[in-house]
Design a protein around this motif. Structure first.
Motif, short mmCIF file in Angstrom:
data_model
loop_
_atom_site.label_atom_id
_atom_site.label_comp_id
_atom_site.label_asym_id
_atom_site.label_seq_id
_atom_site.Cartn_x
_atom_site.Cartn_y
_atom_site.Cartn_z
N ILE A 34 51.93 36.61 45.82
CA ILE A 34 52.15 37.87 45.11
C ILE A 34 52.46 38.99 46.10
CG2 ILE A 34 51.13 39.59 43.54
CD1 ILE A 34 49.34 37.37 42.42
N GLY A 35 51.69 39.02 47.21
CA GLY A 35 51.92 40.03 48.24
C GLY A 35 53.31 39.92 48.84
N VAL A 36 53.71 38.67 49.16
CA VAL A 36 55.05 38.46 49.72
C VAL A 36 56.11 38.90 48.71
CG1 VAL A 36 56.69 36.69 50.47
CG2 VAL A 36 54.34 36.61 51.29
N SER A 37 55.89 38.55 47.43
CA SER A 37 56.86 38.93 46.40
C SER A 37 56.95 40.45 46.27
CB SER A 37 56.49 38.34 45.05
OG SER A 37 56.25 36.97 45.18
N LEU A 38 55.78 41.09 46.30
CA LEU A 38 55.78 42.56 46.25
C LEU A 38 56.62 43.13 47.38
CD1 LEU A 38 52.09 43.60 45.48
CD2 LEU A 38 54.10 44.29 44.20
N ARG A 64 43.13 45.44 39.91
CA ARG A 64 42.36 46.15 40.95
C ARG A 64 41.51 47.25 40.33
NH1 ARG A 64 44.63 47.96 46.30
NH2 ARG A 64 42.38 48.13 46.56
N ALA A 65 41.90 47.69 39.15
CA ALA A 65 41.18 48.80 38.53
C ALA A 65 39.89 48.34 37.84
CB ALA A 65 42.08 49.51 37.53
N ILE A 66 39.83 47.04 37.48
CA ILE A 66 38.65 46.56 36.76
C ILE A 66 37.48 46.37 37.74
CG2 ILE A 66 37.72 44.70 35.31
CD1 ILE A 66 40.61 44.06 34.51
N PRO A 67 36.35 47.00 37.51
CA PRO A 67 35.19 46.79 38.38
C PRO A 67 34.77 45.32 38.34
CG PRO A 67 34.83 48.64 36.91
CD PRO A 67 36.06 47.95 36.44
N PHE A 68 34.34 44.79 39.49
CA PHE A 68 34.12 43.36 39.59
C PHE A 68 33.07 42.84 38.61
CE2 PHE A 68 32.25 39.56 41.57
CZ PHE A 68 33.34 38.74 41.39
N ALA A 92 31.24 31.05 39.37
CA ALA A 92 31.51 32.32 40.07
C ALA A 92 32.84 32.30 40.81
CB ALA A 92 30.38 32.61 41.05
N LEU A 93 33.26 31.08 41.23
CA LEU A 93 34.50 30.98 42.01
C LEU A 93 35.70 31.52 41.25
CD1 LEU A 93 34.10 27.48 43.71
CD2 LEU A 93 33.88 29.74 44.76
N VAL A 94 35.71 31.35 39.92
CA VAL A 94 36.88 31.75 39.13
C VAL A 94 37.08 33.27 39.17
CG1 VAL A 94 37.99 31.68 36.88
CG2 VAL A 94 36.71 29.70 37.71
N PRO A 95 36.09 34.07 38.73
CA PRO A 95 36.31 35.52 38.80
C PRO A 95 36.43 36.04 40.24
CG PRO A 95 34.07 35.06 38.10
CD PRO A 95 34.79 33.75 38.09
N LEU A 96 35.71 35.40 41.18
CA LEU A 96 35.82 35.85 42.57
C LEU A 96 37.25 35.68 43.10
CD1 LEU A 96 32.55 34.52 44.29
CD2 LEU A 96 33.24 36.91 44.05
N SER A 97 37.85 34.51 42.83
CA SER A 97 39.22 34.26 43.31
C SER A 97 40.19 35.23 42.65
CB SER A 97 39.65 32.83 42.99
OG SER A 97 38.69 31.93 43.50
N ILE A 98 40.02 35.39 41.33
CA ILE A 98 40.96 36.24 40.61
C ILE A 98 40.74 37.72 40.92
CG2 ILE A 98 41.61 36.99 38.27
CD1 ILE A 98 41.52 34.05 37.50
N GLY A 99 39.50 38.06 41.19
CA GLY A 99 39.22 39.44 41.58
C GLY A 99 39.77 39.75 42.97
N ALA A 100 39.76 38.73 43.88
CA ALA A 100 40.22 38.98 45.25
C ALA A 100 41.74 38.98 45.35
CB ALA A 100 39.65 37.91 46.19
N ALA A 101 42.40 38.21 44.47
CA ALA A 101 43.85 38.00 44.62
C ALA A 101 44.67 39.30 44.67
CB ALA A 101 44.35 37.08 43.51
N PRO A 102 44.51 40.23 43.73
CA PRO A 102 45.33 41.45 43.80
C PRO A 102 45.02 42.31 45.03
CG PRO A 102 43.75 41.60 42.00
CD PRO A 102 43.67 40.21 42.53
N PHE A 103 43.76 42.28 45.42
CA PHE A 103 43.32 42.97 46.64
C PHE A 103 44.04 42.39 47.85
CE2 PHE A 103 39.92 43.20 49.97
CZ PHE A 103 39.77 44.58 50.02
N ILE A 104 44.07 41.05 47.93
CA ILE A 104 44.75 40.36 49.02
C ILE A 104 46.25 40.65 48.97
CG2 ILE A 104 45.38 38.09 49.92
CD1 ILE A 104 42.56 37.17 48.96
N ALA A 105 46.81 40.63 47.74
CA ALA A 105 48.25 40.87 47.59
C ALA A 105 48.64 42.20 48.21
CB ALA A 105 48.63 40.84 46.11
N ARG A 106 47.88 43.24 47.92
CA ARG A 106 48.19 44.57 48.47
C ARG A 106 48.07 44.60 49.98
NH1 ARG A 106 51.56 47.43 45.62
NH2 ARG A 106 50.74 48.11 43.62
N MET A 107 47.04 43.90 50.50
CA MET A 107 46.87 43.90 51.94
C MET A 107 47.97 43.10 52.64
SD MET A 107 42.98 44.19 53.07
CE MET A 107 42.41 42.70 52.33
#
Lengths: 217, 343
Positions: A34-38, A64-68, A92-107
């Motif tokens: 996603i980050g590369v595509s962005l 990214r706007a939704i609190p974890f 826990a792995l499911v929401p953790l991965s999905i919560g981290a993904a947009p954060f990682i994408a931006r970075m």
């Protein structure tokens, strides 16, 4: 502190490590593309495409706007669908991965912005395809910065996983909440705190070391 | 080998339209080195980037080695670009790769087998004289070495033409000369056609066969280097030539300099010898004919395309009458004489 308590703490530490690194891995599996595509669809880049860029940015911003803590609860039906349960490390792995993904994408997007545009231009002049430019130029050139981005992500995930512990994710968060907060055990609370701090320090030091090692700029 | 036909490039920013190139046509014959010279902002960078379509022209056609690049699809173009080398002002080496791996890069893009890559890269390292730097990272190299790596890298895929985008502008004079002589060698030995852009007439003088002058997105003058130097038409061309022949008066002469003739002072002259000047040993002639002692203060002579060019600061010492006759004599030989003052 009793032996059984020590066992619980060891198990909790292990669960936190697993949650952090496994969800970090899946976070990157989702977030890196996603980050590369962005990056490549932004203005003036190799696949300049305003509508794709805007759409991706829209979804990244929403997640990214939704609190974890809300994300975990909100995602329960989806989590059940994937791992069959909504409690424990696997869940826990499911929401953790999905919560981290947009954060990682931006970075990742930011790391790629640091790569001098002349390098992409030179590669185009040599006849590199967009895929070759991503794989052989953008990602390797951004590697030191990507490693830093990975350590920041992992540290954030240590915190997220502890938060998840409060709603049944397991790990040090749960130990601290259950025995320390609910059970009024200050010692357990403080030990959990120290363990989390040590974990964060180890990740940061390791990240700095690797990032320096791959940096030839 | 390279042919640009009526190239126009227009940039649109929100409500502003800038024309970077308008109606540029240029022909680069096989095996020649052609330079495009212009001031910054004249459009020379856009021009060279249009040749391999890093920048797509708004209209016009581009032929390289007989192929019309403007009509190609992206993937055909990627293939065609492997025949067109390019080097840049800021080298653009990959910092994450060693010198060896940088040179191997275009070969990897072409999926060349590993064993072949090793042989080819070693050859190229030898060609540019950097064999012992193979395992260093670019950050450890000097500017000149970096440009050598960039040249080796671009030669790896055996291009037929080489585009040089201000390739020596970030280098000091001595390194510039060594890179230019390497380019000349490549041109001669490997028969690679070179198109370069620059803002320095010295670069053109040093290696180009032909030159075009660009101003405001248009080519205002083109021809062989000897032609342009001997019969420059446009004011800008004359300015470029003058700047490459510029000469300063030394400080202590400057202090003693007066504007009008005085007893005991002699004229300080600037002589400009161009392609139109009569090729003759003029200084010894004036010495014989007018009994002039000439004191050369500074001089620079060049031999460009079979003609002598140069500029000279010289003090003529004799009687006032003889000095004036000598000046008239030089003017009659088509040497541009300027009396800078009297010292």
């Amino acid at each position: 502190m009793s032996d059984s308590m020590i066992e619980i703490l060891i198990k909790g530490t292990w669960e936190t490590i697993v949650m952090t690194f496994v969800s970090g891995f899946f976070g990157f599996v989702l977030g890196l593309p996603i980050g590369v595509s962005l990056f490549i669809t932004s203005k003036g880049q190799i696949r300049d495409n305003k509508s794709i860029n805007k759409t991706l940015a829209f979804f990244v911003n929403i997640f990214r706007a939704i609190p974890f803590i809300i994300l975990i609860v909100w995602m329960i039906p989806f989590t059940r669908l994937i791992v069959g349960t909504s409690i424990g490390v696997e869940a826990a792995l499911v929401p953790l991965s999905i919560g981290a993904a947009p954060f990682i994408a931006r970075m990742v997007e930011n790391s790629l912005l640091e790569v001098p545009s002349g390098l992409v231009e030179a590669s185009r002049a040599m006849g590199a395809t967009p895929f070759q430019i991503i794989r052989k130029v953008l990602l390797p050139e951004a590697m030191p910065s990507l490693i830093n981005c990975a350590s920041i992500t992992l540290i954030t995930l240590v915190g997220y996983s502890a938060m998840g512990g409060a709603v049944g994710a397991g790990g040090l968060g749960q130990v601290g909440y259950q025995y320390g907060y609910v059970g009024y055990d200050t010692t357990v609370m403080n030990v959990v705190l120290v363990l989390l701090v040590v974990l964060v320090f180890i990740i940061q030091t390791l990240g700095n070391f690797i990032s320096k090692k791959v940096d030839h700029r | 080998m390279i042919e640009l036909k009526d190239i126009t490039k227009v940039f649109r920013h929100k409500n502003r339209i800038t024309t970077a190139l308008s109606g540029v046509s240029l022909y680069v014959p096989k095996g020649k080195i052609v330079g495009v010279i212009g001031e910054s902002g004249a459009g020379k960078s856009t021009l060279i980037r249009c040749v391999n379509l890093l920048e797509r022209p708004s209209s016009g056609e581009i032929y390289v080695d007989g192929q019309n690049l403007t009509q190609m699809s992206e993937s055909q173009l990627a293939k065609a670009r492997r025949n067109i080398g390019m080097i840049f002002q800021h080298f653009n080496l990959l910092s994450s790769r060693t010198v060896f791996d940088n040179i191997a890069f275009p070969l990897e893009l072409d999926k060349t087998p590993k064993s072949e890559i090793i042989i080819r890269v070693k050859e190229l390292l030898k060609l540019v004289g950097l064999e012992e730097k193979a395992n260093d990272y670019p950050s450890k190299l000097s500017g000149g070495q970096k440009q050598r790596v960039a040249i080796a890298r671009t030669l790896a895929s055996n291009p037929k033409v080489l585009l040089c985008d201000e390739a020596t502008s970030a280098l000091d004079p001595a390194t510039t000369r060594s890179i230019l002589s390497l380019l000349k060698e490549i041109n001669k030995r490997l028969d690679i056609t070179i198109l370069l852009i620059t803002h320095e007439m010295d670069v053109v003088k040093e290696i180009c066969d032909e030159v075009a002058v660009i101003s405001d997105g248009q080519l205002i003058e083109q021809g062989t280097v000897a032609d342009i130097f001997s019969h420059p038409k446009a004011a800008l061309t004359k300015q470029f030539i003058a700047s490459s022949l510029h000469m300063e008066i030394p400080v202590d002469y400057q202090e003693n300099l007066v504007a009008s003739p005085q007893a005991g002072k002699h004229p300080l002259l600037q002589l400009e010898i161009t392609g139109q000047s009569v090729d003759a040993p003029v200084l010894s002639e004036v010495a014989r004919l007018f009994n002039i002692d000439s004191n050369i203060i500074n001089a620079r002579m060049d031999y460009v395309g079979g003609m002598k060019f140069g500029v000279m600061l010289v003090e003529f010492i004799s009687s006032a009458e003889n000095e004036n006759r000598a000046i008239e004599f030089l003017k009659s030989k088509n040497i541009k004489v300027e009396v800078l003052g009297y010292v």
